[in-house]
Design a protein around this motif. Structure first.
Motif, PDB file in Angstrom:
ATOM      1  N   TYR A 230       0.818  -1.209   0.000  1.00 27.16           N
ATOM      2  CA  TYR A 230       0.000   0.000   0.000  1.00 27.16           C
ATOM      3  C   TYR A 230       0.857   1.267   0.000  1.00 27.16           C
ATOM      4  O   TYR A 230       0.443   2.306  -0.521  1.00 27.16           O
ATOM      5  N   SER A 231       2.056   1.188   0.585  1.00 27.36           N
ATOM      6  CA  SER A 231       2.920   2.367   0.579  1.00 27.36           C
ATOM      7  C   SER A 231       3.535   2.605  -0.800  1.00 27.36           C
ATOM      8  O   SER A 231       3.990   3.710  -1.096  1.00 27.36           O
ATOM      9  N   GLU A 232       3.552   1.566  -1.655  1.00 27.27           N
ATOM     10  CA  GLU A 232       4.100   1.690  -3.007  1.00 27.27           C
ATOM     11  C   GLU A 232       3.037   2.088  -4.031  1.00 27.27           C
ATOM     12  O   GLU A 232       3.367   2.346  -5.196  1.00 27.27           O
ATOM     13  N   GLU A 233       1.769   2.169  -3.616  1.00 29.05           N
ATOM     14  CA  GLU A 233       0.670   2.438  -4.546  1.00 29.05           C
ATOM     15  C   GLU A 233       0.876   3.738  -5.325  1.00 29.05           C
ATOM     16  O   GLU A 233       1.417   4.707  -4.804  1.00 29.05           O
ATOM     17  N   LYS A 234       0.410   3.744  -6.556  1.00 29.00           N
ATOM     18  CA  LYS A 234       0.481   4.940  -7.387  1.00 29.00           C
ATOM     19  C   LYS A 234      -0.370   6.056  -6.780  1.00 29.00           C
ATOM     20  O   LYS A 234      -1.467   5.819  -6.268  1.00 29.00           O
ATOM     21  N   ASN A 235       0.184   7.256  -6.813  1.00 27.02           N
ATOM     22  CA  ASN A 235      -0.474   8.460  -6.286  1.00 27.02           C
ATOM     23  C   ASN A 235      -0.639   8.426  -4.767  1.00 27.02           C
ATOM     24  O   ASN A 235      -1.444   9.167  -4.206  1.00 27.02           O
ATOM     25  N   LYS A 236       0.120   7.554  -4.091  1.00 28.16           N
ATOM     26  CA  LYS A 236       0.069   7.482  -2.626  1.00 28.16           C
ATOM     27  C   LYS A 236       1.486   7.551  -2.040  1.00 28.16           C
ATOM     28  O   LYS A 236       1.800   6.900  -1.051  1.00 28.16           O
ATOM     29  N   GLY A 237       2.333   8.354  -2.656  1.00 27.17           N
ATOM     30  CA  GLY A 237       3.729   8.406  -2.263  1.00 27.17           C
ATOM     31  C   GLY A 237       3.986   8.853  -0.838  1.00 27.17           C
ATOM     32  O   GLY A 237       5.013   8.513  -0.246  1.00 27.17           O
ATOM     33  N   GLN A 238       3.065   9.642  -0.266  1.00 28.60           N
ATOM     34  CA  GLN A 238       3.274  10.127   1.097  1.00 28.60           C
ATOM     35  C   GLN A 238       3.101   9.023   2.142  1.00 28.60           C
ATOM     36  O   GLN A 238       3.489   9.194   3.299  1.00 28.60           O
ATOM     37  N   ARG A 239       2.539   7.912   1.731  1.00 29.74           N
ATOM     38  CA  ARG A 239       2.347   6.811   2.687  1.00 29.74           C
ATOM     39  C   ARG A 239       3.675   6.273   3.218  1.00 29.74           C
ATOM     40  O   ARG A 239       3.727   5.763   4.341  1.00 29.74           O
ATOM     41  N   LEU A 240       4.744   6.379   2.434  1.00 27.67           N
ATOM     42  CA  LEU A 240       6.042   5.915   2.925  1.00 27.67           C
ATOM     43  C   LEU A 240       6.478   6.743   4.133  1.00 27.67           C
ATOM     44  O   LEU A 240       6.996   6.196   5.115  1.00 27.67           O
ATOM     45  N   GLY A 241       6.274   8.052   4.060  1.00 24.38           N
ATOM     46  CA  GLY A 241       6.590   8.895   5.213  1.00 24.38           C
ATOM     47  C   GLY A 241       5.780   8.517   6.430  1.00 24.38           C
ATOM     48  O   GLY A 241       6.283   8.511   7.562  1.00 24.38           O
ATOM     49  N   SER A 242       4.514   8.173   6.202  1.00 24.62           N
ATOM     50  CA  SER A 242       3.654   7.749   7.303  1.00 24.62           C
ATOM     51  C   SER A 242       4.146   6.438   7.902  1.00 24.62           C
ATOM     52  O   SER A 242       4.221   6.286   9.127  1.00 24.62           O
ATOM     53  N   LEU A 243       4.507   5.481   7.032  1.00 23.12           N
ATOM     54  CA  LEU A 243       4.998   4.192   7.522  1.00 23.12           C
ATOM     55  C   LEU A 243       6.292   4.372   8.314  1.00 23.12           C
ATOM     56  O   LEU A 243       6.486   3.740   9.363  1.00 23.12           O
ATOM     57  N   ASN A 244       7.179   5.239   7.827  1.00 20.95           N
ATOM     58  CA  ASN A 244       8.409   5.507   8.574  1.00 20.95           C
ATOM     59  C   ASN A 244       8.123   6.094   9.949  1.00 20.95           C
ATOM     60  O   ASN A 244       8.783   5.754  10.931  1.00 20.95           O
ATOM     61  N   ASN A 282      13.951  -3.093  -0.680  1.00 21.68           N
ATOM     62  CA  ASN A 282      13.733  -3.120  -2.130  1.00 21.68           C
ATOM     63  C   ASN A 282      12.482  -2.336  -2.522  1.00 21.68           C
ATOM     64  O   ASN A 282      11.820  -2.661  -3.512  1.00 21.68           O
ATOM     65  N   TYR A 283      12.174  -1.320  -1.758  1.00 21.83           N
ATOM     66  CA  TYR A 283      10.970  -0.506  -1.978  1.00 21.83           C
ATOM     67  C   TYR A 283      10.976   0.126  -3.373  1.00 21.83           C
ATOM     68  O   TYR A 283      11.984   0.685  -3.814  1.00 21.83           O
ATOM     69  N   LYS A 284       9.834   0.021  -4.060  1.00 21.44           N
ATOM     70  CA  LYS A 284       9.706   0.617  -5.390  1.00 21.44           C
ATOM     71  C   LYS A 284       8.333   1.273  -5.518  1.00 21.44           C
ATOM     72  O   LYS A 284       7.310   0.598  -5.662  1.00 21.44           O
ATOM     73  N   SER A 285       8.327   2.577  -5.472  1.00 19.88           N
ATOM     74  CA  SER A 285       7.070   3.313  -5.611  1.00 19.88           C
ATOM     75  C   SER A 285       6.576   3.226  -7.049  1.00 19.88           C
ATOM     76  O   SER A 285       7.369   3.198  -8.001  1.00 19.88           O
ATOM     77  N   LYS A 286       5.271   3.197  -7.207  1.00 16.79           N
ATOM     78  CA  LYS A 286       4.677   3.166  -8.536  1.00 16.79           C
ATOM     79  C   LYS A 286       4.473   4.563  -9.101  1.00 16.79           C
ATOM     80  O   LYS A 286       3.869   4.722 -10.167  1.00 16.79           O
ATOM     81  N   GLY A 287       4.967   5.575  -8.377  1.00 11.15           N
ATOM     82  CA  GLY A 287       4.957   6.935  -8.902  1.00 11.15           C
ATOM     83  C   GLY A 287       3.621   7.635  -8.765  1.00 11.15           C
ATOM     84  O   GLY A 287       2.806   7.322  -7.892  1.00 11.15           O
ATOM     85  N   GLY A 288       3.387   8.593  -9.678  1.00 12.87           N
ATOM     86  CA  GLY A 288       2.173   9.389  -9.599  1.00 12.87           C
ATOM     87  C   GLY A 288       2.344  10.576  -8.683  1.00 12.87           C
ATOM     88  O   GLY A 288       3.448  10.897  -8.228  1.00 12.87           O
ATOM     89  N   ASN A 289       1.259  11.256  -8.407  1.00 15.86           N
ATOM     90  CA  ASN A 289       1.283  12.453  -7.570  1.00 15.86           C
ATOM     91  C   ASN A 289       0.473  12.250  -6.293  1.00 15.86           C
ATOM     92  O   ASN A 289      -0.610  11.674  -6.327  1.00 15.86           O
ATOM     93  N   ASP A 290       1.022  12.710  -5.202  1.00 15.71           N
ATOM     94  CA  ASP A 290       0.314  12.708  -3.922  1.00 15.71           C
ATOM     95  C   ASP A 290       0.554  14.078  -3.312  1.00 15.71           C
ATOM     96  O   ASP A 290       1.637  14.372  -2.805  1.00 15.71           O
ATOM     97  N   ASN A 291      -0.429  14.944  -3.408  1.00 12.33           N
ATOM     98  CA  ASN A 291      -0.253  16.339  -3.017  1.00 12.33           C
ATOM     99  C   ASN A 291      -0.366  16.573  -1.519  1.00 12.33           C
ATOM    100  O   ASN A 291      -0.255  17.717  -1.063  1.00 12.33           O
ATOM    101  N   ARG A 292      -0.591  15.532  -0.774  1.00 17.74           N
ATOM    102  CA  ARG A 292      -0.666  15.695   0.676  1.00 17.74           C
ATOM    103  C   ARG A 292       0.731  15.978   1.242  1.00 17.74           C
ATOM    104  O   ARG A 292       1.741  15.815   0.566  1.00 17.74           O
ATOM    105  N   ILE A 293       0.775  16.404   2.476  1.00 15.80           N
ATOM    106  CA  ILE A 293       2.040  16.729   3.140  1.00 15.80           C
ATOM    107  C   ILE A 293       2.234  15.795   4.321  1.00 15.80           C
ATOM    108  O   ILE A 293       1.311  15.550   5.094  1.00 15.80           O
ATOM    109  N   THR A 294       3.448  15.258   4.436  1.00  9.85           N
ATOM    110  CA  THR A 294       3.782  14.435   5.593  1.00  9.85           C
ATOM    111  C   THR A 294       5.086  14.934   6.207  1.00  9.85           C
ATOM    112  O   THR A 294       5.967  15.413   5.492  1.00  9.85           O
TER     113      THR A 294
END
Length: 722
Positions: A230-244, A282-294
């Motif tokens: 779920y942290s690698e999902e497209k347009n959800k890039g800020q989730r990695l910051g949340s997981l960290n 081996n984290y690989k984000s699927k890219g896209g845009n996530d305009n939220r702030i973390t």
């Protein structure tokens, strides 16, 4: 155990009908009777009628509530894994030997936790989607924190909120309090609850930790994989910051017994954490845009899991070590792997550090401390733990280059650690006392780990040791010297080990005994040189630092008894207790005040203060070595008596009686007043010149060698490029 099965839909329908009957049908009927009676000028007294009806309604309400409790108990037991569903039926359970009362049903099926979790989960999702007032958030946060370590509550919370939504909640909660106004130069941002994102993430970290410990390996692995997915999902890039941020939740615990708590990661299930580490590496984000702030770290996928691993060093060992095909740990490949991982994020260099980068370095150093503690107690020899500790400290100690011999980039390296980092380094070095000693020896220590020689008794039970490049050890000891408590622990541990070495070498070849004393003198000098070098880099008083260290060493030698066990872990225990007692007694401050007084009698010959302090520290080492050799069984009482009788130099009677007995017990000086008198110092100097050599071919030049080896060690570290 008795399971009571029920159909949730049918029972809920019955509850709803009864509730409607009690709250609506009965009330309407009562009102109709009362109104008709009033319309006829109240021919009947309905007071008792209304009271009786209210009593009957209350009784029915209790029965309805009991039915709802049974239904909630079945749902809670089913969602919590206590019971299972089948054919549309769910069940609650009653323990054997207990009555099927509402209280028993509620307690053993965790109904209150389930109800609290359902409400809190609903509010948490609602507030993350719709926003809330600061006061509403404060109340919800208090409820969450009160239950975050409750396993049943955690099970219900995570069963209600899926992993993807779980990662969104901290970001969305934090964003709900962030308000921007104005535009251009007048644009400003306000935040009514700036810690809301971190607070929400911390709660979720606790929930994950306590819940994970009840999962099977398959469940733990599946949930960990889903979090990363779920942290690698497209347009959800800020989730990695949340997981960290979630994985950065901490607990306080005293890992070394010195009376002070360290900050480590939470206690997660091993499979869960190991799966996370391997997937996030081996984290690989699927890219896209996530305009939220973390506010969480997004540039380093391992930022949170490395912190979490500080709470589970055994998992860290499995993740970090590289083994050959025969199952043996490959030191070089393990170090190379660790170096690459650490260099994913900049280390704290030249004192400039961000909160995230400083935490990254602190977490790796805490891992080295935890690994060392586990390693010295590992019955299998602790090879993997030593390799991991070596890899971490050699990398951090040389600004990210674990093997400075491979290229010249580490030459002249300087590091700056936080106090937490210095404390961790102190713990690790205090566990690998022999490894430190050999690393500081004239030729250094080859490779990354070594096994102590077993031809001496002290080496039999000591596990594999981490060893360090001289560049790394110089920097690390210099940083430890910037924290009084960390330095007291290290010095105490090293001097405890020194006594183990001397005691365990008795009766062996005198060349071996002599080499032990030479190595000890070399390390004392190396430590002093590293501390002086760091003080000069920092622009502080190097002379004061070396003097403080010498005084601290003297106090440790006299205050720490010979450890009775031979395992390396006892050195850390001795060092930690020494540091703790030093802090309690206030003696740590006294090392500063007493430095000039301690060496005052020896500071008359030279005008250069730096040289005087260094020479005083060197003499202190020589006195300690001579006292130690006198207290060993190298020389017989008869030999010492003959030496006393033949003495024609300075009076040695302050140390040795005419019959060869010692007037000073080297292991039992008063720790509150360990200073030698001028007469005792002069006597020790004379003894060092006249130690018997006739029957001791390994001992000529003992005193001079102690001085020379201290000087060699000092010059070795102090002369490192900077």
């Amino acid at each position: 155990m008795t399971e009571v099965k029920l159909n949730p839909d049918e029972l809920q329908a019955i509850i709803n009908k009864l509730t409607t009957f009690n709250d609506t049908t009965v009330v309407n009927a009562r009102d109709s009777v009362v109104n008709c009676n009033a319309a006829e000028k109240s021919p009947f007294d309905l007071g008792s009628f209304s009271m009786e009806l209210d009593t009957r309604r209350s009784t029915l309400k209790s029965q309805i509530d009991n039915l709802q409790t049974c239904l909630d108990a079945a749902k809670a037991a089913n969602e919590g894994g206590i019971t299972t569903s089948s054919g549309g039926m769910i069940s609650y359970y009653v323990p054997d030997g207990q009555a099927e009362s509402i209280e028993v049903i509620k307690e053993h099926n965790h109904v209150d936790d389930w109800r609290a979790a359902k409400k809190d989960a609903a509010d948490l999702v609602k507030y993350s989607e719709e926003g809330c007032s600061p006061e509403q958030w404060d109340k919800l946060l208090a409820r969450l924190q009160a239950k975050q370590d409750d396993p049943e509550y955690a099970a219900f919370m995570l069963g209600t909120i899926g992993p993807g939504r779980l990662l969104d909640i901290p970001i969305d909660i934090g964003g709900g309090f962030r308000e921007t106004s104005g535009s251009g130069p007048a644009r400003s941002t306000s935040n009514a609850r700036p810690d809301a994102e971190k607070d929400a993430a911390t709660v979720i970290g606790h929930l994950l930790a306590v819940r994970s410990r009840s999962w099977s390996p398959e469940q733990a692995s599946k949930y960990a994989n889903s979090l990363v997915q779920y942290s690698e999902e497209k347009n959800k890039g800020q989730r990695l910051g949340s997981l960290n941020q979630i994985l950065s939740a901490s607990r306080a615990t005293d890992i070394d017994g010195d009376g002070n708590n360290e900050t480590v990661g939470l206690d997660y299930d091993d499979t869960f954490l190991l799966t996370l580490a391997r997937r996030l590496e081996n984290y690989k984000s699927k890219g896209g845009n996530d305009n939220r702030i973390t506010t969480g770290e997004r540039g380093n996928s391992l930022h949170g899991v490395v912190h979490a691993l500080t709470g589970s060093p055994g998992v860290a060992t499995s993740w970090l070590t590289v083994k050959d095909s025969n199952g043996e740990v490959n030191d070089e490949k393990t170090t190379e792997r660790i170096e690459k991982l650490i260099n994913r994020d900049p280390l704290n260099r030249e004192g400039i550090v961000s909160e995230n980068n400083g935490k990254w370095e602190d977490d790796w150093l805490m891992l080295s401390a935890r690994e060392s503690i586990v390693g010295v107690k590992d019955r299998a020899g602790g090879h993997a733990h030593a390799a991991v500790t070596s890899g971490i400290l050699n990398t951090v100690g040389t600004e990210g280059n674990a093997d400075p011999d491979k290229d010249g980039s580490a030459n002249g390296s300087k590091i700056e650690l936080s106090d937490a980092g210095r404390n961790s380094v102190s713990i690790a070095l205090s566990n690998y006392t022999y490894g430190v000693q050999q690393s500081a020896s004239k030729d250094g220590a080859a490779g990354y780990t070594l096994k102590p020689e077993e031809r001496a008794n002290w080496g039999v039970d000591i596990p594999q040791q981490a060893v360090f490049s001289k560049e790394a050890l110089t920097n690390l000891l210099g940083q430890v010297g910037n924290n009084d408590h960390a330095m007291a622990r290290y010095v105490g541990a090293q001097e405890a080990f020194n006594k183990q070495q001397v005691a365990g070498s008795q009766g062996k070849d005198e060349a071996l005994i002599k080499s032990v004393y030479d190595d000890q003198s070399q390390l004392r000098g190396f430590t002093a040189g590293a501390v002086a070098r760091q003080s000069e880099i920092d622009g502080s008083d190097a002379d004061q630092s070396v003097g403080d260290l010498a005084e601290l060493t003297k106090m440790a030698i006299t205050a720490i008894p010979l450890p009775q066990a031979k395992a390396a872990g006892v050195a850390l225990d001795a060092g930690s207790k020494f540091a703790l007692n030093l802090a309690k007694s206030g003696a740590a401050d006294a090392t500063h005040d007493g430095m000039i007084e301690v060496f005052g009698g020896e500071l008359q010959e030279k005008t250069d203060r730096n040289a005087r302090i260094r020479e005083a520290a060197s003499r202190n080492n020589t006195y300690a070595s001579i006292l130690s050799i006198l207290g060993s069984n190298v020389y017989s009482q008869e030999e010492l008596a003959a030496m006393a009788a033949a003495n024609q130099g300075a009076d040695i009677s302050e140390i040795i009686n005419d019959d060869g007995s010692l007037r000073i017990d080297p292991d039992h000086l008063d720790p509150n007043d360990p200073q030698l008198t001028d007469a005792q110092k002069q006597a020790l100097t004379q003894i060092g010149k006249t130690l018997p050599v006739k029957n001791h071919p390994g001992m000529p030049g003992f005193s001079n060698d102690a001085t020379d080896r201290f000087s060699d060690g000092y010059n070795d570290s102090h002369g490192q490029l900077r």
